[in-house]
Design a protein around this motif. Structure first.
Motif, short mmCIF file in Angstrom:
data_model
loop_
_atom_site.label_atom_id
_atom_site.label_comp_id
_atom_site.label_asym_id
_atom_site.label_seq_id
_atom_site.Cartn_x
_atom_site.Cartn_y
_atom_site.Cartn_z
N ARG A 30 0.68 -1.16 -0.09
CA ARG A 30 -0.33 -0.13 -0.08
C ARG A 30 0.85 1.15 -0.09
O ARG A 30 0.53 2.27 -0.11
N SER A 31 1.96 1.11 0.38
CA SER A 31 2.87 2.20 0.36
C SER A 31 3.37 2.80 -1.01
O SER A 31 3.88 4.05 -1.29
N TYR A 32 3.17 1.88 -1.93
CA TYR A 32 3.67 2.34 -3.24
C TYR A 32 2.27 2.41 -4.39
O TYR A 32 1.50 1.82 -4.36
N ALA A 33 2.78 3.39 -5.10
CA ALA A 33 1.96 3.43 -6.46
C ALA A 33 2.62 2.18 -7.49
O ALA A 33 3.69 1.84 -6.99
N MET A 34 1.89 1.91 -8.33
CA MET A 34 2.47 0.53 -9.25
C MET A 34 2.52 1.13 -10.53
O MET A 34 1.40 1.62 -11.24
N ASP A 35 3.29 0.78 -11.49
CA ASP A 35 3.26 1.13 -12.77
C ASP A 35 3.52 -0.13 -13.68
O ASP A 35 3.95 -1.22 -13.17
N TRP A 36 3.17 0.31 -14.94
CA TRP A 36 3.51 -0.78 -15.83
C TRP A 36 4.19 -0.31 -16.92
O TRP A 36 3.92 0.88 -17.27
N LYS A 43 13.88 -1.78 -28.67
CA LYS A 43 13.28 -0.25 -28.24
C LYS A 43 13.71 -0.24 -26.67
O LYS A 43 13.97 -1.16 -26.03
N GLU A 44 13.69 0.90 -26.20
CA GLU A 44 13.84 1.26 -24.82
C GLU A 44 12.49 0.87 -24.13
O GLU A 44 11.75 0.87 -24.63
N ARG A 45 12.67 0.82 -22.77
CA ARG A 45 11.70 0.60 -22.16
C ARG A 45 10.78 1.64 -21.73
O ARG A 45 11.34 2.81 -21.68
N GLU A 46 9.48 1.58 -22.09
CA GLU A 46 8.62 2.89 -22.01
C GLU A 46 7.55 2.54 -20.96
O GLU A 46 7.06 1.53 -20.73
N PHE A 47 7.02 3.70 -20.49
CA PHE A 47 5.99 3.82 -19.60
C PHE A 47 4.74 3.52 -20.18
O PHE A 47 4.55 4.03 -21.40
N VAL A 48 3.66 2.55 -19.63
CA VAL A 48 2.25 2.31 -19.93
C VAL A 48 1.62 2.90 -19.17
O VAL A 48 0.39 3.55 -19.52
N PHE A 103 3.40 10.60 -9.63
CA PHE A 103 3.75 11.50 -11.02
C PHE A 103 5.22 11.39 -11.49
O PHE A 103 5.30 11.80 -12.51
N SER A 104 5.81 10.34 -11.29
CA SER A 104 6.93 9.91 -11.77
C SER A 104 6.82 8.84 -12.94
O SER A 104 5.96 7.90 -12.83
N ARG A 105 7.32 8.98 -14.10
CA ARG A 105 6.81 8.25 -15.32
C ARG A 105 8.51 7.65 -15.81
O ARG A 105 8.34 6.98 -17.10
N SER A 106 9.37 7.98 -15.08
CA SER A 106 10.88 7.45 -15.51
C SER A 106 11.31 6.05 -14.99
O SER A 106 10.89 5.89 -13.80
N VAL A 107 12.01 5.21 -16.08
CA VAL A 107 12.33 4.15 -15.59
C VAL A 107 13.39 4.16 -14.30
O VAL A 107 13.28 3.17 -13.49
N ARG A 108 14.13 5.11 -14.34
CA ARG A 108 15.06 5.10 -13.18
C ARG A 108 14.55 5.55 -12.04
O ARG A 108 15.26 5.34 -10.81
#
Length: 123
Positions: A30-36, A43-48, A103-108
């Motif tokens: 619950r402490s984390y947002a979760m990204d795909w 190609k480079e890894r990209e935000f979904v 609000f972060s969209r970056s792989v790093r």
């Protein structure tokens, strides 16, 4: 030990649907947002997309908006990526990742990653 395990990938025809799952363990889910994210061959890894910790806010890349949906089940430490109206260009390895900043969209900026699951969309 933090683990993220994706599942649900496979071969699907264009126009079809797939639901990916990401099971999390070893962390305060619950402490984390979760990204795909996704990474197509060469190609480079990209935000979904991303879902906030409570599940009441999501954001998607323009390329998948209106076709993909992220939901989470905090009771089960699961996050899902529902993918509809799939296109051949959606072919990629799909990864889930933990995110301290919605609000972060970056792989790093992601903290932990799963090993990914391959989705192949045939035309």
């Amino acid at each position: 030990q933090v683990q993220l395990v994706e599942s649900g990938g496979g071969l699907v025809q264009a126009g079809g649907s797939v639901r990916l799952s990401c099971a999390a363990s070893g962390l305060a889910f619950r402490s984390y947002a979760m990204d795909w994210f996704r990474q197509a061959p060469g190609k480079e890894r990209e935000f979904v997309g991303v879902i906030n910790w409570s599940g009441d806010s999501t954001y998607y890349a323009d390329s998948v908006k209106g076709r993909f949906t992220i939901v989470r089940d905090n009771a089960k430490n699961l996050v899902y990526l529902q993918m509809n109206s799939l296109k051949p260009e959606d072919t990629a390895v799909y990864y889930c990742a933990t995110d301290r900043d919605y609000f972060s969209r970056s792989v790093r900026d992601m903290d932990y990653w799963g090993k990914g699951t391959l989705v192949t969309v045939s035309s």
